[in-house]
Design an enzyme around this catalytic site. Structure first.
Site, PDB file in Angstrom:
ATOM      1  CB  CYS A 115      -2.082   6.042  -0.155  1.00 25.36           C
ATOM      2  SG  CYS A 115      -3.162   4.642  -0.015  1.00 25.36           S
ATOM      3  CG  HIS A 261      -2.880   7.695  -3.838  1.00 26.33           C
ATOM      4  ND1 HIS A 261      -2.356   6.512  -4.337  1.00 26.33           N
ATOM      5  CD2 HIS A 261      -3.827   7.342  -2.923  1.00 26.33           C
ATOM      6  CE1 HIS A 261      -2.962   5.499  -3.744  1.00 26.33           C
ATOM      7  NE2 HIS A 261      -3.856   5.971  -2.896  1.00 26.33           N
ATOM      8  CG  ASN A 291      -5.300   2.565  -3.993  1.00 25.11           C
ATOM      9  OD1 ASN A 291      -4.089   2.736  -4.021  1.00 25.11           O
ATOM     10  ND2 ASN A 291      -6.067   2.967  -2.987  1.00 25.11           N
TER      11      ASN A 291
END
Ligand code: UT7
Length: 336
Positions: A115, A261, A291
């Site tokens: 991430c 993020h 995500n």
């Protein structure tokens, strides 16, 4: 002074839309649970019958970013591809995508920081630019999670959050001051590697795919200690934000938009509350894409620019992320 300037952005998601209701049909979950706990309404997954890898999604986003910059692939002198879901074990997606762009000698590297991959990638691009190793860099974040998820109820905490997609940036070294990438702060703590990982196949074993182990063994899928990562994110993201602001020598009040993020809307809201940021200063698009790990910040930045939320000369954006590794970081960028 040479600074790293964004010249163009691009995004791509595969056409196969998967809503929370679709997931209700394959595992024990509910649209209500997913929306309440994460903010996600839908995500895009590659079609199971297709042959699409992270480099294919990245290729589409890269073409858009190149067009936006007014560059051709031949203008590039460096390629960075951030992904945790490479098409194949090796070679990396940077090489594969460069070939799709028609290139046959441009250097390319892969970043495996999950991430936080975009932040590591941007800092790496900046270092290459500032040391004169590159002038025009293509940075891509691309992921295909869906082919590697545990689509049974056992894996529901992870499966409902991940989406496939890609985002890309064209970055150029320009002699200017007070704009471009102002500062980066990066961290990693491998002591928490098992908080979010996919264990197999594993080169540390005598057989990467242990003989006799069924292919639905949980170690073949991502497993996550969600609550512990959540707590770490809420603690570490504000801390690394303060660190990067200090490095850049600017105040939080000078940040026009936070493009975080997109791991969980609640994490980003808690982050904003902790730093007493007005809600409209934080960009969210997790409801549409889930995500997408390394793709999430470049994809969100592309949309924020498209929607006019940022991108004007002098505007400052803050990027922040935390994810598997553990890795976390922040960077500050001011538009030329
Ligand atoms: O980007 C990479 C970094 N990752 C993150 O930042 C993720 C951080 N963590 C999170 O976003 C959250 O922890 C999750 C969204 C993953 C989970 O939310 P949570 O509020 O922390 O839930 P939980 O894991 O504490 O589970 C609560 C309950 C459990 O049931 P019991 O034990 O209370 O009966 C879970 O089994 O929710 C259950 N559960 C689900 N129920 C319906 C877990 N996943 C699901 C699901 N649908 N998909």
């Amino acid at each position: 002074m040479i600074k790293s300037i964004i010249r163009g952005t691009g995004k791509f998601v595969p056409p196969n839309l998967v809503t929370n209701k679709d997931l209700e049909k394959i595992l024990d979950t509910s649209d209500e649970w997913i929306q309440q706990r994460t903010g996600i309404k839908q995500r895009y997954w590659v079609s199971p019958e297709g042959v699409t890898g992270a480099s294919d999604l990245g290729f589409e986003a890269a073409k858009q970013a190149l067009d936006a910059a007014g560059w051709t692939a031949e203008d590039l002198d460096f390629i960075i591809f951030a992904t945790l879901s490479p098409d194949i074990m090796f070679p990396g997606c940077g090489c594969l995508m460069a070939a799709k762009l028609g290139l046959n000698s441009t250097p390319a590297l892969d970043i495996r920081q999950q991430c936080t991959g975009f932040l590591y990638g941007f800092a790496t691009a900046d270092a290459y630019i500032k040391t004169g190793l590159a002038k025009k860099v293509l940075l891509v974040g691309g992921e295909v999670h869906s082919s590697g998820l545990d689509k049974s109820t056992r894996g529901r905490d992870v499966t409902v959050i991940f989406g496939d997609g890609a985002g890309a940036l064209c970055i150029e070294g320009v002699d200017t001051k007070d704009c471009g990438l102002l500062a980066s702060a990066l961290h990693a703590d491998g002591n928490y590697a098992d908080s979010l990982m996919t264990e197999l196949p594993a080169s540390r074993l005598p057989h990467r795919n242990p003989p006799g182990l069924p292919l639905d063994d949980p170690r073949y899928f991502p497993v996550m200690d969600g609550p512990s990562i959540f707590k770490k994110a809420v603690r570490l993201l504000p801390k690394v934000t303060k660190e990067v602001l200090e490095k850049a020598g600017i105040g939080l009040d000078e940040v026009d938009l936070v493009v975080p993020h997109q791991a969980n809307k609640r994490i980003n809201q808690a982050f904003g509350q902790f730093l007493k940021l007005p809600e409209d200063k934080i960009f969210h698009n997790i409801e549409k894409y889930g995500n997408t790990t390394a793709a999430s910040i470049p994809l969100a930045l592309h949309e924020a620019i498209e929607q006019g939320r940022t991108g004007k000369s002098g505007e400052t954006v803050l990027f922040v992320a935390l994810g598997a590794g553990l890795t976390w970081g922040a960077s500050l960028y001011r538009f030329l």
